[in-house]
Design an enzyme around this catalytic site. Structure first.
Site, mmCIF file in Angstrom:
data_model
loop_
_atom_site.group_PDB
_atom_site.id
_atom_site.type_symbol
_atom_site.label_atom_id
_atom_site.label_comp_id
_atom_site.label_asym_id
_atom_site.label_seq_id
_atom_site.Cartn_x
_atom_site.Cartn_y
_atom_site.Cartn_z
ATOM 1 N N HIS A 95 -17.876 -13.165 6.192
ATOM 2 C CA HIS A 95 -15.905 -12.564 6.152
ATOM 3 C C HIS A 95 -16.403 -12.877 4.376
ATOM 4 O O HIS A 95 -15.756 -13.256 3.474
ATOM 5 C CB HIS A 95 -15.106 -13.972 7.321
ATOM 6 C CG HIS A 95 -13.578 -13.317 6.773
ATOM 7 N ND1 HIS A 95 -12.595 -13.357 5.698
ATOM 8 C CD2 HIS A 95 -13.487 -12.251 7.600
ATOM 9 C CE1 HIS A 95 -11.957 -12.662 6.764
ATOM 10 N NE2 HIS A 95 -12.355 -12.339 7.386
ATOM 11 N N GLU A 167 -14.908 -4.243 7.293
ATOM 12 C CA GLU A 167 -14.342 -4.830 7.106
ATOM 13 C C GLU A 167 -13.981 -4.851 5.498
ATOM 14 O O GLU A 167 -14.342 -5.583 4.310
ATOM 15 C CB GLU A 167 -13.610 -6.217 6.933
ATOM 16 C CG GLU A 167 -13.908 -6.711 8.938
ATOM 17 C CD GLU A 167 -13.293 -7.900 8.977
ATOM 18 O OE1 GLU A 167 -12.089 -7.998 9.405
ATOM 19 O OE2 GLU A 167 -13.559 -8.623 8.141
ATOM 20 N N GLY A 173 -5.900 -8.580 5.755
ATOM 21 C CA GLY A 173 -5.203 -9.359 5.182
ATOM 22 C C GLY A 173 -3.136 -9.073 4.649
ATOM 23 O O GLY A 173 -3.281 -8.046 4.931
ATOM 24 N N SER A 213 -5.996 -4.519 8.740
ATOM 25 C CA SER A 213 -4.889 -4.263 9.074
ATOM 26 C C SER A 213 -4.485 -3.189 10.300
ATOM 27 O O SER A 213 -4.211 -2.717 10.447
ATOM 28 C CB SER A 213 -4.097 -3.412 8.842
ATOM 29 O OG SER A 213 -4.142 -4.646 7.348
HETATM 30 C C1 PEP Z 1 -9.625 -10.475 8.881
HETATM 31 O O1 PEP Z 1 -9.153 -10.769 7.426
HETATM 32 O O2 PEP Z 1 -10.961 -10.357 8.721
HETATM 33 C C2 PEP Z 1 -8.825 -9.080 9.612
HETATM 34 C C3 PEP Z 1 -9.317 -8.187 9.360
HETATM 35 O O3 PEP Z 1 -7.555 -9.135 9.256
HETATM 36 P P1 PEP Z 1 -5.884 -8.986 9.302
HETATM 37 O O4 PEP Z 1 -6.645 -7.951 10.719
HETATM 38 O O5 PEP Z 1 -5.312 -9.324 9.823
HETATM 39 O O6 PEP Z 1 -6.186 -7.698 8.596
#
Ligand code: PEP
Length: 261
Positions: A95, A167, A173, A213
């Site tokens: 991650h 991601e 985040g 997101s």
């Molecule tokens: C993440 O941090 O891996 C993530 C997908 O978070 P969010 O959906 O809150 O952006």
């Protein structure tokens, strides 16, 4: 691909008790869902054993990280054998917060991926470009490098157990910017091409999930991409009042796609 994967990483949120309340409710929701939707949750280490004991559905349980050695002088780390003993179904590796705050790099990840595959713990490998790379127009190159280093030495047979989470670092985040679905579809197509280049036709069997997101407004648009095989959701999944309507939408999407086939 037969399944649509939908999962969440709780990061450093939820006590054991909070996690159990959430999990019990999610299991009830999961029981009525189309079996083509494969749910998974990735809680903190402390919740893994209590939640494992409660599993009464097809929800998969994953760990957020893992060391590559079976044991040793690595204070604070958890080994593949320890995760195997709990009986986790998968392990999330790489991650962007692990990369950013704990200096994990693609070579470390390669060792972790090799170890997880050796122990038959399917890895969910996170990759994604930084905003600077996107602005320089080198997102594809960055993703290719991450895939080629992370998956070096993985055999065609082993790669069938791997899942990729794309991601983009700039999209995840707090403060993350939503990616357009067009961009997400293009990057997923690129990832698929690299997997096929590396593993031949078997590369088509590797699920590629999108995270960053994701919310009720954009989830289905992302899933429309030919090579988007699931969603990896943070904030919008931590509260079931927000998550359940997203799951309902995804179920409708799955059922409509089946009818269209
Ligand atoms: C993440 O941090 O891996 C993530 C997908 O978070 P969010 O959906 O809150 O952006």
């Amino acid at each position: 691909m037969d399944k649509v994967y939908v999962g969440t990483n709780w990061k450093m949120h939820k006590t054991i008790e909070e996690g159990q309340v959430y999990f019990r409710e999610l299991q009830e929701i999961a029981k009525n869902k189309d079996l083509s939707m494969q749910l998974f949750i990735i809680p903190s280490y402390t919740s893994l054993i209590p939640l494992k004991r409660e599993i009464d559905s097809n929800i998969l349980l994953g760990a957020q990280n893992m060391h590559w050695e079976d044991e040793g002088a690595f204070t604070g780390e958890v080994s593949p054998t320890m995760l195997k003993e709990i009986g986790v179904d998968l392990v999330e590796l790489g991650h962007s917060e692990r990369r950013q705050f704990y200096n994990e790099n693609d070579q470390d990840l390669n060792k972790k991926i090799q170890a997880s595959l050796k122990h038959n713990i399917p890895p969910l490998v996170c990759i994604g470009e930084h905003i600077e790379q996107k602005e320089f127009g080198i997102s594809r190159e960055s993703l290719s490098i991450q895939l080629k280093v992370c998956l070096k030495g993985v055999s065609q047979e082993q790669v069938e157990d791997v899942m990729i989470a794309y991601e983009p670092v700039w999209a995840i985040g707090e403060g993350g910017v939503e990616a357009t679905s067009e961009y997400v579809h293009q990057m997923h197509n690129h990832i698929r091409n690299v997997l096929v280049e590396m593993f031949g036709h078997v590369g088509n069997n590797v699920p590629i999930l999108f995270g960053g997101s994701v919310n009720r407004k954009n989830a289905i648009d992302y899933l429309q991409g030919e090579n988007v095989n699931g969603l990896f959701i943070g904030r919008s999944a931590w509260d079931l009042q927000k998550f359940e309507p997203i799951l309902d939408d995804i179920e409708r999407f799955i059922q409509n796609s089946k009818v269209a086939k």
